[in-house]
Design a protein around this motif. Structure first.
Motif, PDB file in Angstrom:
ATOM      1  N   GLN A  70       0.913  -1.287   0.099  1.00 26.09           N
ATOM      2  CA  GLN A  70      -0.061  -0.145   0.113  1.00 26.09           C
ATOM      3  C   GLN A  70       0.766   1.307  -0.021  1.00 26.09           C
ATOM      4  OE1 GLN A  70      -2.130   1.390   3.714  1.00 26.09           O
ATOM      5  NE2 GLN A  70      -3.812   1.199   2.585  1.00 26.09           N
ATOM      6  N   ARG A  71       1.884   1.407   0.645  1.00 35.14           N
ATOM      7  CA  ARG A  71       2.963   2.429   0.699  1.00 35.14           C
ATOM      8  C   ARG A  71       3.575   2.734  -0.436  1.00 35.14           C
ATOM      9  NH1 ARG A  71       2.951   5.229   5.906  1.00 35.14           N
ATOM     10  NH2 ARG A  71       1.299   3.796   6.167  1.00 35.14           N
ATOM     11  N   TYR A  72       3.955   1.708  -0.824  1.00 38.92           N
ATOM     12  CA  TYR A  72       4.673   1.498  -2.391  1.00 38.92           C
ATOM     13  C   TYR A  72       3.752   2.266  -3.341  1.00 38.92           C
ATOM     14  CZ  TYR A  72       6.507   0.050  -6.805  1.00 38.92           C
ATOM     15  OH  TYR A  72       6.964   0.228  -8.067  1.00 38.92           O
ATOM     16  N   ARG A  73       2.199   1.855  -3.526  1.00 40.44           N
ATOM     17  CA  ARG A  73       1.341   2.321  -4.362  1.00 40.44           C
ATOM     18  C   ARG A  73       1.187   4.022  -3.970  1.00 40.44           C
ATOM     19  NH1 ARG A  73      -4.082   2.643  -3.622  1.00 40.44           N
ATOM     20  NH2 ARG A  73      -3.997   1.036  -1.928  1.00 40.44           N
ATOM     21  N   TRP A  74       1.045   4.332  -2.968  1.00 44.46           N
ATOM     22  CA  TRP A  74       1.149   5.590  -2.544  1.00 44.46           C
ATOM     23  C   TRP A  74       2.369   6.585  -3.067  1.00 44.46           C
ATOM     24  CZ3 TRP A  74      -1.193   5.696   3.301  1.00 44.46           C
ATOM     25  CH2 TRP A  74      -2.339   5.168   3.436  1.00 44.46           C
ATOM     26  N   ALA A  75       3.443   5.966  -2.749  1.00 47.81           N
ATOM     27  CA  ALA A  75       4.661   6.758  -3.128  1.00 47.81           C
ATOM     28  C   ALA A  75       4.691   6.907  -4.744  1.00 47.81           C
ATOM     29  CB  ALA A  75       5.975   6.200  -2.412  1.00 47.81           C
ATOM     30  N   PHE A  76       4.336   5.833  -5.079  1.00 48.84           N
ATOM     31  CA  PHE A  76       4.526   5.756  -6.727  1.00 48.84           C
ATOM     32  C   PHE A  76       3.338   6.694  -7.459  1.00 48.84           C
ATOM     33  CE2 PHE A  76       3.679   4.327 -10.972  1.00 48.84           C
ATOM     34  CZ  PHE A  76       4.924   3.955 -11.508  1.00 48.84           C
ATOM     35  N   GLY A  77       2.291   6.534  -6.860  1.00 53.62           N
ATOM     36  CA  GLY A  77       1.143   7.538  -7.155  1.00 53.62           C
ATOM     37  C   GLY A  77       1.344   8.916  -7.045  1.00 53.62           C
ATOM     38  N   ALA A  78       2.178   9.419  -5.871  1.00 49.60           N
ATOM     39  CA  ALA A  78       2.677  10.529  -5.772  1.00 49.60           C
ATOM     40  C   ALA A  78       3.627  11.171  -6.582  1.00 49.60           C
ATOM     41  CB  ALA A  78       3.256  10.698  -4.159  1.00 49.60           C
ATOM     42  N   MET A  79       4.413  10.324  -6.994  1.00 51.80           N
ATOM     43  CA  MET A  79       5.396  10.870  -8.048  1.00 51.80           C
ATOM     44  C   MET A  79       4.512  10.991  -9.539  1.00 51.80           C
ATOM     45  SD  MET A  79       8.078  11.206  -6.559  1.00 51.80           S
ATOM     46  CE  MET A  79       6.985  11.696  -5.107  1.00 51.80           C
ATOM     47  N   GLN A  80       3.638  10.130  -9.665  1.00 56.28           N
ATOM     48  CA  GLN A  80       2.765  10.334 -11.031  1.00 56.28           C
ATOM     49  C   GLN A  80       2.040  11.614 -11.021  1.00 56.28           C
ATOM     50  OE1 GLN A  80       0.244   6.710 -10.706  1.00 56.28           O
ATOM     51  NE2 GLN A  80       1.009   6.059 -12.571  1.00 56.28           N
ATOM     52  N   ILE A  81       1.640  12.050  -9.849  1.00 53.88           N
ATOM     53  CA  ILE A  81       0.934  13.249  -9.471  1.00 53.88           C
ATOM     54  C   ILE A  81       1.887  14.526  -9.831  1.00 53.88           C
ATOM     55  CG2 ILE A  81      -0.189  14.907  -8.189  1.00 53.88           C
ATOM     56  CD1 ILE A  81      -1.561  12.257  -7.040  1.00 53.88           C
ATOM     57  N   LEU A  82       3.061  14.282  -9.296  1.00 52.26           N
ATOM     58  CA  LEU A  82       4.027  15.301  -9.035  1.00 52.26           C
ATOM     59  C   LEU A  82       4.584  15.517 -10.647  1.00 52.26           C
ATOM     60  CD1 LEU A  82       5.973  16.873  -7.108  1.00 52.26           C
ATOM     61  CD2 LEU A  82       7.822  15.291  -7.437  1.00 52.26           C
ATOM     62  N   LYS A  83       4.706  14.432 -11.424  1.00 50.18           N
ATOM     63  CA  LYS A  83       5.157  14.761 -12.644  1.00 50.18           C
ATOM     64  C   LYS A  83       3.953  15.242 -13.694  1.00 50.18           C
ATOM     65  CE  LYS A  83       6.554  10.422 -13.345  1.00 50.18           C
ATOM     66  NZ  LYS A  83       7.044   9.360 -13.925  1.00 50.18           N
ATOM     67  N   GLY A  84       2.974  14.726 -13.491  1.00 51.83           N
ATOM     68  CA  GLY A  84       1.607  15.105 -14.100  1.00 51.83           C
ATOM     69  C   GLY A  84       1.070  16.414 -13.773  1.00 51.83           C
ATOM     70  N   ARG A  85       1.244  17.179 -12.697  1.00 51.97           N
ATOM     71  CA  ARG A  85       0.874  18.537 -12.260  1.00 51.97           C
ATOM     72  C   ARG A  85       1.863  19.351 -11.759  1.00 51.97           C
ATOM     73  NH1 ARG A  85      -3.790  17.817 -14.738  1.00 51.97           N
ATOM     74  NH2 ARG A  85      -5.077  16.303 -13.828  1.00 51.97           N
ATOM     75  N   TRP A  86       3.207  19.248 -12.471  1.00 57.38           N
ATOM     76  CA  TRP A  86       4.491  19.777 -12.035  1.00 57.38           C
ATOM     77  C   TRP A  86       4.205  21.344 -12.359  1.00 57.38           C
ATOM     78  CZ3 TRP A  86       8.482  19.296  -9.202  1.00 57.38           C
ATOM     79  CH2 TRP A  86       9.596  20.550  -9.535  1.00 57.38           C
ATOM     80  N   ASP A  87       3.657  21.720 -13.334  1.00 51.87           N
ATOM     81  CA  ASP A  87       3.515  23.024 -13.659  1.00 51.87           C
ATOM     82  C   ASP A  87       2.309  23.835 -12.543  1.00 51.87           C
ATOM     83  OD1 ASP A  87       4.950  22.969 -15.588  1.00 51.87           O
ATOM     84  OD2 ASP A  87       3.544  23.077 -17.320  1.00 51.87           O
ATOM     85  N   TRP A  88       1.432  22.885 -12.301  1.00 49.02           N
ATOM     86  CA  TRP A  88       0.614  23.550 -11.089  1.00 49.02           C
ATOM     87  C   TRP A  88       1.171  23.862  -9.953  1.00 49.02           C
ATOM     88  CZ3 TRP A  88      -4.533  20.036 -11.288  1.00 49.02           C
ATOM     89  CH2 TRP A  88      -5.090  20.220 -12.490  1.00 49.02           C
TER      90      TRP A  88
END
Length: 867
Positions: free
Chosen positions: A653-671
């Motif tokens: 579960q924590r691996y998934r949260w960390a991975f997803g956080a990086m997806q969001i960070l990359k996908g919404r970097w400009d925001w």
């Protein structure tokens, strides 16, 4: 939700903030003071020939159109009049009052006109200089038309000569222009258009060692006298910087400046040389003029108008301890002042604490960056420095971020954005809520308990959609379908197979099937039991059109008789008791995929649930903030679920949260990095909120590096040496500070025992490796599988199988143990650096040992449960 007025300690918050910043900065100077060692250059008694003067104060700049006042200039001139009778200026358009104020102090002025490429400006400068020379003939004894104009290539010699001739024709004072010695040598015809030679002799810019600098100056000076025997020569600039970048053999430092100037003062008096010290006051704004940091540090006085060195007696042995302290203050002062002012609502101790933390971080940066130059370092030492210094910056950033949370949680007077339960609405005003429960391969009996709790809700207007996606075994999903039919028409069941998008895909399907009259979408996990007033106590917030989300804590049940579940339950609780409140102050909470309600129009209007990230819940919250909505956090345990069944599920579960956080960070970097709809506080939290997880990734990287370096020190000591103490102490300090912050916050905010606090910490540290892998994979990969967190216990495992999920952590723990033993067998262990290095290796092993402990506790806890 209420936004409450906040009291402050002082009716003058700016003054209070300034005092706090000054007090902390003063303490910083005290820490550096003891390192002072005496050094005795030649004493100086008497008047200085003159000063080149730029009167800009510390925070002023002509580039920003911030100019000194008459009072400030008068104060500067009064100060200088104690040391000299002459000053030199550079411009007659900037600060023209300096001539009037100089006259009042009885100072002789060599007035200047700043000439560059702008023709209209040059003409205005020259006219202003001529006018001032005519107005103050007894004050302005000489004039300079241009400063290093030919050196910069702004004008051709003929153009400059025209300006010089024009000035000589218009005024009676002697006229010159200022250039370095080689320009006079290159353009000897220039001397025919001036009444005297003004030369800049700055051996620092020649790259001359300070010990040879006076000899170099005299050589250049007498060379010019030979070239122009009939022209008086004035040294228009001479000096040595006290700080900045090393240039060839020239090292800027306070002691070098003191030795150079005190020696020069005596030599110039003996030889009758007229000069102007470059310069009177440090000018911080000059750091942006292409000279590097050095440009700001030429003053004999610092920017606070303090003399940098005495004219008699010893000078500090450490060439720059005041400037290291000052650099630390300059680095920290504005942030401290801003913090103390911006967060005047914090208690005084909190503001002092965090300002001290800012100052400590700044001091460590300055110390770490400058101290290596006092040593003779091998290439390997420099390699270690290059690798570790950025890590230290990252560590300090993480420490400050954690420290801010620590400060706000402990020393706030009250929460600004506080939300609690509301009085239930009458049925006619109740928003219609569609509750979505997505499940995959969940035990039917567990889901049925959740459905029973939903059926018991004391609320009139709601429906429940159970969306089972991709469960293969009909024996798992059909009992749930049948139970929904039993509960009545409010409960609708959908089985999707095959269906893309994981949980987000299932929720998007549910969104399309939602009743048309639904105003609010509520989402819970399949293992949650909710309170009867979950909807009635919270849906009232949606009467405010700005509210898009109402989030409650992710709480847990049935853990008291299971040691591992108890550890993890309290570990989860910490974020919702501490971090969510901290983020909520700036409307920047992390939306979670359970115990959350979303305004339907906002959800659909911003695109539904994102299927490109495995953390669709957190991404939705960010997207709604970006759309301008408010997210409400209500710290009430309105529902409780089950903790992960074992350590494998916990890690996954924590691996998934960390991975997803990086997806969001990359996908919404400009925001997160550009000004826009998100507030500064929201960008701060969504950028830095994951820094602690980045620390886990850095921990893994630097553990690998530490193991490599230790192997080198043990096997090839002739090539690998111990890291310097200056890098080891901050790292150890970070470990202790982070541990102290966490424990103190837990004791203050989480209603658990000391034992639970410690075991929650062990559980948290045991996740470090999983988080590190999630961060690194998330940064380097686009997608990963969505693995549902198992909430029911798997079949019993053997003792060895229990450690299978932490195999990598076991290898790392063994490697670090061998590294410590290897270091203990070498001669390096007898040095303080060796002992510190072994301590770091031991500290680096803690997360891996914690994972092993967690896996074993999970294995031995059994499946006993019960409140």
């Amino acid at each position: 939700m209420s936004t409450q007025p906040v009291s402050k300690d002082s009716r003058h918050p700016l003054l209070a903030a300034l005092i706090i910043a000054i007090v902390v900065a003063t303490l910083n100077f005290g820490l550096w003071w003891w390192a002072n060692r005496p050094n005795g250059p030649e004493n100086w008694h008497g008047q200085i020939s003159g000063f080149a003067v730029s009167a800009f104060q510390r925070y002023q700049s002509p580039l920003a159109h911030k100019f000194p006042s008459d009072k400030q200039i008068a104060s500067d001139l009064k100060l200088l009049s104690k040391y000299t009778h002459r000053i030199r200026t550079y411009s007659s358009l900037q600060n023209p009052q300096i001539y009037r104020l100089a006259k009042a102090q009885g100072l002789d002025v060599m007035g200047g006109a700043w000439i560059d490429r702008r023709k209209a400006h040059d003409s205005a400068e020259l006219n202003a200089l001529i006018a001032q020379a005519r107005r103050y003939p007894d004050t302005i004894s000489r004039v300079l038309v241009g400063n290093e104009v030919l050196l910069r290539g702004d004008l051709k010699p003929a153009e400059l000569m025209t300006y010089l001739d024009r000035a000589r024709a218009a005024i009676r004072q002697p006229v010159s222009t200022a250039e370095p010695w080689h320009i006079w040598e290159k353009y000897p015809e220039l001397a025919q258009h001036v009444d005297f030679i003004t030369v800049h002799l700055l051996p620092y810019w020649e790259g001359i060692d300070r010990k040879a600098a006076i000899g170099d100056v005299l050589q250049r000076y007498y060379h010019l006298k030979q070239l122009f025997p009939n022209k008086p020569i004035v040294v228009g600039e001479i000096g040595w910087p006290s700080n900045g970048d090393r240039f060839k053999y020239a090292d800027p430092s306070i002691s070098n400046e003191a030795i150079f100037l005190r020696t020069w003062f005596n030599v110039a008096r003996e030889r009758g040389i007229q000069y102007y010290v470059m310069e009177a006051f440090d000018q911080p704004w000059k750091e942006n003029l292409g000279e590097g940091r050095t440009g700001a540090y030429w003053g004999m006085f610092n920017a606070d108008r303090q003399l940098k060195f005495p004219f008699t007696g010893p000078v500090t042995e450490d060439t720059a301890w005041p400037w290291k302290a000052l650099a630390a203050v300059l680095l920290a002062f504005a942030p401290m002042l801003w913090f103390a002012l911006r967060f005047a609502r914090f208690k005084l101790m909190g503001r002092l604490f965090f300002c001290a933390l800012i100052q400590l971080a700044a001091g460590l940066i300055v110390w770490s960056a400058t101290l290596p130059f006092n040593f003779y370092l091998s290439p390997f030492d420099w390699a270690m420095l290059v690798l570790l210094f950025p890590a230290q910056i990252a560590i300090l950033a993480i420490l400050l971020i954690n420290g801010f949370e620590f400060t706000e949680v402990l020393w706030r007077r009250r929460w600004i954005r506080h939300a609690g339960l509301l009085e239930p609405d009458p049925a006619a005003r109740q928003p219609f809520v569609s509750i979505h429960l997505a499940c995959y391969n969940e035990p039917p009996e567990m889901v049925q308990v959740t459905l029973d709790s939903l059926a018991a809700l004391e609320y009139d207007n709601f429906e429940v959609l159970v969306i089972d996606n991709n469960t293969k075994d009909p024996n798992v999903w059909k009992p749930v379908e049948a139970y929904c039919e039993k509960l009545g028409p409010r409960f609708r069941f959908f089985h999707l197979e095959p269906w893309p998008g994981y949980k987000a895909g299932a929720l998007n399907f549910g969104l399309k099937e939602t009743a048309p009259e639904a105003d609010v979408i509520a989402v819970i996990d399949a293992d949650y039991v909710v309170r009867k007033d979950w909807l009635s106590g919270l849906t009232g917030y949606f009467h405010d059109d700005e509210v898009a989300v109402v989030q409650c804590p992710q709480a847990h049940r049935d853990f008291n008789k299971n040691t591992f579940r108890r550890w993890t339950a309290w570990e989860y609780d910490g974020f919702f008791r501490i971090g969510m409140h901290h983020r909520n102050e700036r409307n920047a909470i992390i939306q979670h995929g359970t115990m959350t309600m979303v305004r339907r129009s906002a959800l659909e209007g911003t695109g539904g649930w994102s299927e490109w990230t495995i953390c669709e819940d957190a991404e939705l919250g960010l997207r709604l903030m970006h759309a301008g909505y408010q997210l409400v956090y209500v710290d009430e345990l309105m529902g409780k679920g089950l903790t992960p069944a074992d350590f494998k599920a916990y890690k996954s579960q924590r691996y998934r949260w960390a991975f997803g956080a990086m997806q969001i960070l990359k996908g919404r970097w400009d925001w997160m990095t550009k000004r826009g709809p998100l507030s500064g506080g929201q960008r701060f939290h969504f950028l830095t909120g994951w820094f602690s997880w980045f620390a886990d990734a850095l921990h893994l990287i630097f553990t690998m590096m530490a193991l490599f370096w230790t192997a080198g020190m043990v096997g090839l000591p002739q090539y690998f040496s111990l890291p310097m103490q200056l890098f080891l102490i901050p790292v150890i300090g970070f470990f202790f500070a982070k541990a102290i912050f966490g424990i103190v916050l837990y004791r203050a905010r989480v209603p658990c025992s000391w034992r639970d606090t410690i075991t929650a910490s062990i559980a948290s540290m045991g996740l470090s490796h999983a988080i590190a892998r999630g961060i690194l994979h998330g940064l380097t990969r686009k997608k990963t599988a969505f693995i549902v967190t198992a909430k029911s216990r798997r079949m019993s495992e053997s003792a060895m199988a229990a450690f299978a999920p932490v195999r990598e952590e076991g290898f790392m723990a063994i490697a670090l143990l061998l590294a410590i033993i290897g270091m203990g067998l070498t001669s390096g262990s007898s040095y303080i650096e060796g002992k510190l290095w072994m301590c770091i290796l031991a500290a680096q092993s803690i997360p891996y040992v914690s994972a092993l402990v967690g896996a074993w506790v999970a294995h031995t806890s059994g499946d006993a449960s019960g409140e």
